[in-house]
Scaffold this motif. Structure first.
Motif: not given
Length: 230
Positions: A64-73, A122-128
């Motif tokens: 997953i994008p390296e900056n999106k663990m918190e949202e993915a979780k 890394a991405v800036e939008h909300r994770f999906s």
């Protein structure tokens, strides 16, 4: 190394299709009475009905994008229960510079979301689910890790980390065979690693089959005419 296609087996085909469509919110690419496939980023994941009475359990990881663990979780924890290890539902692998979380699908497969901070994704939008990049790890269970790793090396696949009799990763951060000794406990579970067959297509290398014969795990290159090269 990049996995283009991965084929696994399941004893719960209908339940699995429902899980991957409704829980992981993935599009069903194809389906019939004996299989279905979904797209996980650049990797096509196929599940086939197991023909035996066995109940296959695999481990695979999704980049997953390296900056999106918190949202993915947060996203996946609202749908399934996360696995834990020592009362923690998240891991940080310092030598890999990566965060990971684990959960199980309807067949009991150990699915991992991993954010590899060495990768510039890394991405800036909300994770999906549209942010799944690829399947980047596939567990291969063997009786003796190092000899099998040498075979992978012969196919042109380098070690990602040093040789280890319990677990040696082979490939790179885009695609790794997690070569595990049979009976070793899968991280974040109480399950002992057991062998089950699979098929993979590696970008630029072709199709490979991982099977077991006479208690030995082996990998073969599948030619277009259906023949195999050991």
């Amino acid at each position: 190394m990049r996995f283009k296609d991965i084929t696994l087996f399941t004893h719960k085909l209908t339940e699995m299709k429902d899980f991957y469509k409704k829980v992981l919110e993935l599009h069903i690419n194809s389906e019939d009475k004996s299989h279905f496939s979904v797209q996980i980023g650049s990797t096509t994941l196929v599940f086939k009905q197991s023909e035996s009475s066995s109940e296959p359990v695999y481990h695979f990881a999704v980049n997953i994008p390296e900056n999106k663990m918190e949202e993915a979780k947060s996203w996946i924890a609202s749908k399934v229960e996360l696995n834990t290890e020592k009362d923690s539902d998240e891991a940080f692998f310092e030598s890999w510079n990566a965060h990971a979380i684990y959960f199980e699908d309807r067949s009991g497969n150990i699915v991992e979301f991993i954010a590899r901070h060495n990768l510039n994704n890394a991405v800036e939008h909300r994770f999906s689910s549209g942010d799944f990049i690829c399947i980047s790890e596939l567990g291969i269970v063997v009786e003796d890790v190092i000899p099998f790793v040498r075979k992978l090396n012969e196919w042109g696949l380098p070690n990602w980390k040093e040789d280890n009799e319990g677990l040696t990763p082979v490939g790179d951060e885009h695609g790794l065979f997690i070569t595990v000794k049979e009976g070793r406990r899968w991280f974040f579970t109480k399950k002992a690693a057991e062998f089950y067959p699979c098929e993979v297509t590696i970008e630029g290398m072709g199709q490979f089959s991982v099977e077991r014969k006479d208690s030995k795990t082996f990998i073969t290159s599948v030619q277009h005419d259906g023949k195999t090269n050991h």
